[in-house]
Design an enzyme around this catalytic site. Structure first.
Site, PDB file in Angstrom:
ATOM      1  CB  SER A   7      -0.902   0.015   1.231  1.00  0.00           C
ATOM      2  OG  SER A   7      -1.482   1.296   1.345  1.00  0.00           O
ATOM      3  CG  HIS A  30      -3.853  -1.584  -1.747  1.00  0.00           C
ATOM      4  ND1 HIS A  30      -4.954  -2.321  -2.122  1.00  0.00           N
ATOM      5  CD2 HIS A  30      -4.276  -0.775  -0.747  1.00  0.00           C
ATOM      6  CE1 HIS A  30      -5.995  -1.979  -1.373  1.00  0.00           C
ATOM      7  NE2 HIS A  30      -5.615  -1.040  -0.532  1.00  0.00           N
ATOM      8  CG  MET A  34      -8.443   7.143   2.049  1.00  0.00           C
ATOM      9  SD  MET A  34      -7.548   7.237   3.597  1.00  0.00           S
ATOM     10  CE  MET A  34      -6.826   5.594   3.663  1.00  0.00           C
ATOM     11  CG  HIS A  63      -9.274   0.207  -0.833  1.00  0.00           C
ATOM     12  ND1 HIS A  63      -8.702  -0.008   0.406  1.00  0.00           N
ATOM     13  CD2 HIS A  63     -10.623   0.240  -0.611  1.00  0.00           C
ATOM     14  CE1 HIS A  63      -9.654  -0.099   1.317  1.00  0.00           C
ATOM     15  NE2 HIS A  63     -10.827   0.058   0.730  1.00  0.00           N
ATOM     16  CG  MET A  65     -11.414   3.330   1.611  1.00  0.00           C
ATOM     17  SD  MET A  65      -9.880   3.343   2.555  1.00  0.00           S
ATOM     18  CE  MET A  65      -8.705   3.383   1.223  1.00  0.00           C
ATOM     19  CG  MET A 137     -11.749  -2.712   4.627  1.00  0.00           C
ATOM     20  SD  MET A 137     -10.181  -2.390   3.815  1.00  0.00           S
ATOM     21  CE  MET A 137      -9.274  -1.527   5.099  1.00  0.00           C
ATOM     22  CG  ASP A 175      -6.294  -2.821   2.913  1.00  0.00           C
ATOM     23  OD1 ASP A 175      -5.255  -2.576   3.553  1.00  0.00           O
ATOM     24  OD2 ASP A 175      -6.884  -1.978   2.204  1.00  0.00           O
TER      25      ASP A 175
HETATM   26  C1  DX5 Z   1      -6.498   1.625   5.298  1.00  0.00           C
HETATM   27  C2  DX5 Z   1      -5.979   1.276   3.917  1.00  0.00           C
HETATM   28  C3  DX5 Z   1      -4.869   0.308   3.911  1.00  0.00           C
HETATM   29  C4  DX5 Z   1      -3.615   0.751   4.647  1.00  0.00           C
HETATM   30  C5  DX5 Z   1      -3.003  -0.480   5.222  1.00  0.00           C
HETATM   31  O1  DX5 Z   1      -7.717   2.279   5.170  1.00  0.00           O
HETATM   32  O2  DX5 Z   1      -7.021   0.747   3.122  1.00  0.00           O
HETATM   33  O3  DX5 Z   1      -4.557  -0.116   2.582  1.00  0.00           O
HETATM   34  O4  DX5 Z   1      -2.685   1.393   3.823  1.00  0.00           O
HETATM   35  O5  DX5 Z   1      -1.941  -0.101   6.025  1.00  0.00           O
HETATM   36  P1  DX5 Z   1      -1.293  -1.089   7.090  1.00  0.00           P
HETATM   37  O6  DX5 Z   1      -0.765  -2.263   6.324  1.00  0.00           O
HETATM   38  O7  DX5 Z   1      -0.236  -0.250   7.723  1.00  0.00           O
HETATM   39  O8  DX5 Z   1      -2.409  -1.483   8.041  1.00  0.00           O
HETATM   40 ZN    ZN Z   2      -6.545  -0.205   1.169  1.00  0.00          ZN
END
Ligand code: DX5
Ligand code: ZN
Length: 215
Positions: A7, A30, A34, A63, A65, A137, A175
């Site tokens: 990510s 990834h 957001m 992804h 969000m 998630m 994730d």
């Molecule tokens: C959180 C994201 C993740 C995040 C994961 O909302 O969707 O992709 O980057 O980060 P780690 O691996 O640090 O939990």
């Molecule tokens: Zn993510």
């Protein structure tokens, strides 16, 4: 074979090209989008995906969000995303189906995402129509660096069984809080794509951290 998707939320955005090259032994990239509404945080958007596309051939696992994600499917597809995943909680079911139809029409792979509160059974109508990915998630979406929610493991197993029954080609991605230890639990529960931000970018030896996640 499990795929690893670093990510870039944990990357240094002033050195994004360097930080993408640093994870070149992984499989997918990834990209966390957001909007400050669906989740409290704001990250990156369409122009950044377009720039990333010009600098890497890696598969862009995007992804979203974002509230009412159907508004942005075309823009992210045209920016070069390979796969778009949208949250089931981000709109009403007819609008989610319409957004998936749009992905099909644009030739981009399509995925759905579940927040921790959302039950496994919610995926069935989407598996029946055909999906490329379900993302579970294992933290509340919005921020990197949170702790893995082990109470999501039974949901991962339940979704694995539903995928095998309704849509065997669909991938199952996890994730949030994935590290070398929790990755093993996710793989045992049936996951075949693992996202990791801090466990990869926080490591002194990034290729070793990626290899450790493969189990
Ligand atoms: C959180 C994201 C993740 C995040 C994961 O909302 O969707 O992709 O980057 O980060 P780690 O691996 O640090 O939990
Ligand atoms: Zn993510």
């Amino acid at each position: 074979m499990v795929k690893i998707a670093p990510s870039i939320l944990s990357a240094d955005f002033c050195n994004l090209e360097r930080d993408i090259q640093r994870v070149s032994t992984a499989d997918w990239l990834h990209v966390d989008v957001m909007d400050g509404m669906f989740v409290p945080n704001i990250s990156i958007g369409v122009p950044v995906v377009q720039s990333i596309r010009a600098h890497t051939d890696m598969f862009l696992d995007t992804h979203l969000m974002v509230e009412k994600p159907g508004r942005y499917v075309e823009a992210f597809a045209k920016a070069g995303a390979d796969l778009l995943s949208i949250h089931l909680e981000a709109d009403m079911p007819p609008a989610i189906h319409a957004a998936l139809d749009q992905m099909e029409a644009l030739g981009v792979k399509k995925g759905i995402v579940l927040r921790p509160i959302t039950a496994a059974e919610a995926v069935v109508p989407y598996l029946e129509r055909g999906l490329d990915l379900i993302l579970v998630m294992t933290v509340e979406p919005g921020f990197g660096g949170q702790s893995f929610m082990a109470d999501q493991l039974p949901k991962i197993s339940a979704i694995r069984a539903l995928i095998d029954r309704h849509c065997p080609g669909c991938r199952l991605e996890v994730d949030g809080g994935v590290n070398a230890k929790t990755a093993k639990d996710c793989i045992a529960a049936g996951a075949d794509v693992l996202v990791a931000g801090s466990a990869i970018y926080g490591a002194a030896d990034i290729p070793a951290a990626i290899a450790a996640l493969r189990g």
